[in-house]
Write an enzyme that holds these catalytic residues in place. Structure first.
Site, PDB file in Angstrom:
ATOM      1  N   CYS A  82      47.795  40.169  30.479  1.00  0.00           N
ATOM      2  CA  CYS A  82      48.911  39.332  31.039  1.00  0.00           C
ATOM      3  C   CYS A  82      50.182  39.317  30.440  1.00  0.00           C
ATOM      4  O   CYS A  82      51.155  39.083  30.521  1.00  0.00           O
ATOM      5  CB  CYS A  82      48.229  37.799  31.412  1.00  0.00           C
ATOM      6  SG  CYS A  82      47.020  37.729  32.362  1.00  0.00           S
ATOM      7  N   GLY A 118      38.882  40.547  38.425  1.00  0.00           N
ATOM      8  CA  GLY A 118      37.585  40.782  37.932  1.00  0.00           C
ATOM      9  C   GLY A 118      37.525  42.172  37.262  1.00  0.00           C
ATOM     10  O   GLY A 118      38.799  43.034  37.149  1.00  0.00           O
ATOM     11  N   CYS A 214      48.196  29.992  39.320  1.00  0.00           N
ATOM     12  CA  CYS A 214      49.023  30.739  40.008  1.00  0.00           C
ATOM     13  C   CYS A 214      48.489  31.877  40.770  1.00  0.00           C
ATOM     14  O   CYS A 214      47.436  32.050  40.797  1.00  0.00           O
ATOM     15  CB  CYS A 214      49.865  31.496  38.813  1.00  0.00           C
ATOM     16  SG  CYS A 214      48.777  32.820  37.881  1.00  0.00           S
TER      17      CYS A 214
END
Length: 394
Positions: A82, A118, A214
């Site tokens: 991220c 995943g 989110c």
């Protein structure tokens, strides 16, 4: 020799739900062209490109920038979970600061799928195996999706130690919606109240509702990074400078502390922030506006403390006092943050750069933080990496 590094141009397309967007090359090209136009340069003047994405095949970065031009420059593909977008920004800044290049593109995009994140490769060790083992030992609840256990568990640790109430996380989400209502690029612009958040479908009883997380999102954002000398020679805008930046990774405390706040990077973020403050000669109380990594409302609360915006254990008071919004101590996530703006993993860090650049230019319109001079960016990727960047209005 270290050169002053400027953000000369930024671009961002509206974020969208999976399936409601263009293919990634077109999204990335639009953001890149916007950044080039904002800077007032042609792609031929860019000397290097760092392109971030998480879910994509190798050299998707080249596929994206080839839509804009094929000039033979180095194109480096970046994947740091991220924090991918801010890692591309970190590499671009390093290239300019070192003198290796004078004008660099940092680009991030993501084409995500619906639902929980995943593993893509199940025939080899997961980069999260140690995180998963620590999480199982600390909180269990293997029936809950892993990301929810990570960040919900971190919030639960704060609740158990300091008596933090579930309603405090709901206040953070409601604040995000108020900010996003003024952001035409945000995915969710509808206002939600604290009560709406608390009454949303429960994902972990007593710990999290759906609105505290989110959404999976698709989109792209870009920045043109250049030296002050390059900007002067070419008559480019020079209002925004990267004053300091740090990138950190995990230390043993992440797994040895048996604390979910450490598993999700509290000390990693704290160290990056402290390095940035020391390099810039400022403190957290000097910061006017912050874009931080609120993938869950729980992580926003924890990050207030990691960045030094409030004392450790003081985040609930910080929220309840309204210190995190307009009229308070520091405006956090004026864009609406990941909770409302959306979180296309590779683009998130550069979307934060887009927002803070406009805040320091004074061009954020209804979202404008009055007289913003110093802006702080926090972008976190589990696995792990944290990038903290301090921007200054020149």
């Amino acid at each position: 020799m270290s050169h002053d590094v400027l953000v000369a141009g930024v671009g961002m397309i509206p974020f969208a739900k999976p399936g409601n967007h263009e293919p990634y090359p077109q999204m990335a090209a639009k953001a890149t062209r916007q950044a080039l136009a904002d800077a007032g340069i042609a792609y031929e003047q860019v000397q290097q490109a760092y392109v971030g994405y998480v879910y994509g095949d190798s050299t998707a970065g080249q596929r994206a920038v080839y839509e804009v031009g094929m000039t033979g420059i180095p194109v480096v593909n970046v994947n740091n979970n991220c924090s991918t977008g801010s890692t591309a920004l970190f590499l671009a800044r390093q290239a300019v600061a070192s003198g290796a290049a004078e004008c660099v593109l940092a680009l991030g995009f993501e084409h995500m799928s619906p639902g929980a994140l995943g593993a893509q490769f199940t025939d080899r060790p997961s980069p999260f195996d140690r995180f998963e083992a620590a999480t199982e030992q600390i909180v269990g609840h293997s029936e809950i999706p892993l990301a929810l256990r990570y960040f919900g568990g971190a919030g639960l640790a704060h609740m158990e130690q300091y008596g933090t109430k579930l309603s405090t996380f709901a206040k953070i989400r409601a604040k995000a919606s108020r900010h996003a209502a003024n952001n035409p690029l945000a995915l969710f612009r509808n206002l939600v109240s604290e009560e709406d958040v608390l009454n949303a479908p429960v994902m972990w009883p007593g710990v999290m509702t759906r609105l505290m997380a989110c959404p999976p999102t698709c989109g792209a954002a870009a920045a043109i990074i250049c030296s002050a000398e390059f900007a002067q020679r070419h008559g480019l805008r020079n209002e925004v400078r990267i004053k300091a930046q740090s990138m950190t990774t995990d230390r043993p405390v992440a797994f040895e502390s048996r604390d979910m706040r450490e598993v999700v990077g509290f000390s990693m973020a704290q160290a990056a922030a402290e390095q940035v403050y020391a390099a810039a000669g400022v403190g957290p109380m000097d910061v006017d506006v912050v874009e931080l990594h609120d993938c869950f409302a729980h992580n926003e609360l924890i990050t207030y403390e990691a960045l030094g915006l409030c004392p450790v254990g003081g985040a609930e008071k910080f929220v309840c006092d309204g210190a995190n919004t307009y009229g308070g101590q520091v405006v956090t996530n004026p864009s609406g943050g990941l909770l409302s703006k959306g979180h296309p993993l590779g683009a998130t860090g550069l979307a934060q750069c887009f927002e803070l650049t406009h805040q320091l230019r004074g061009t954020a319109e209804q979202r404008q933080v009055p007289n913003a001079r110093l802006a702080l960016q926090h972008n976190l990727g589990l696995g792990g990496a944290c990038v903290v960047t301090l921007y200054e209005r020149v």
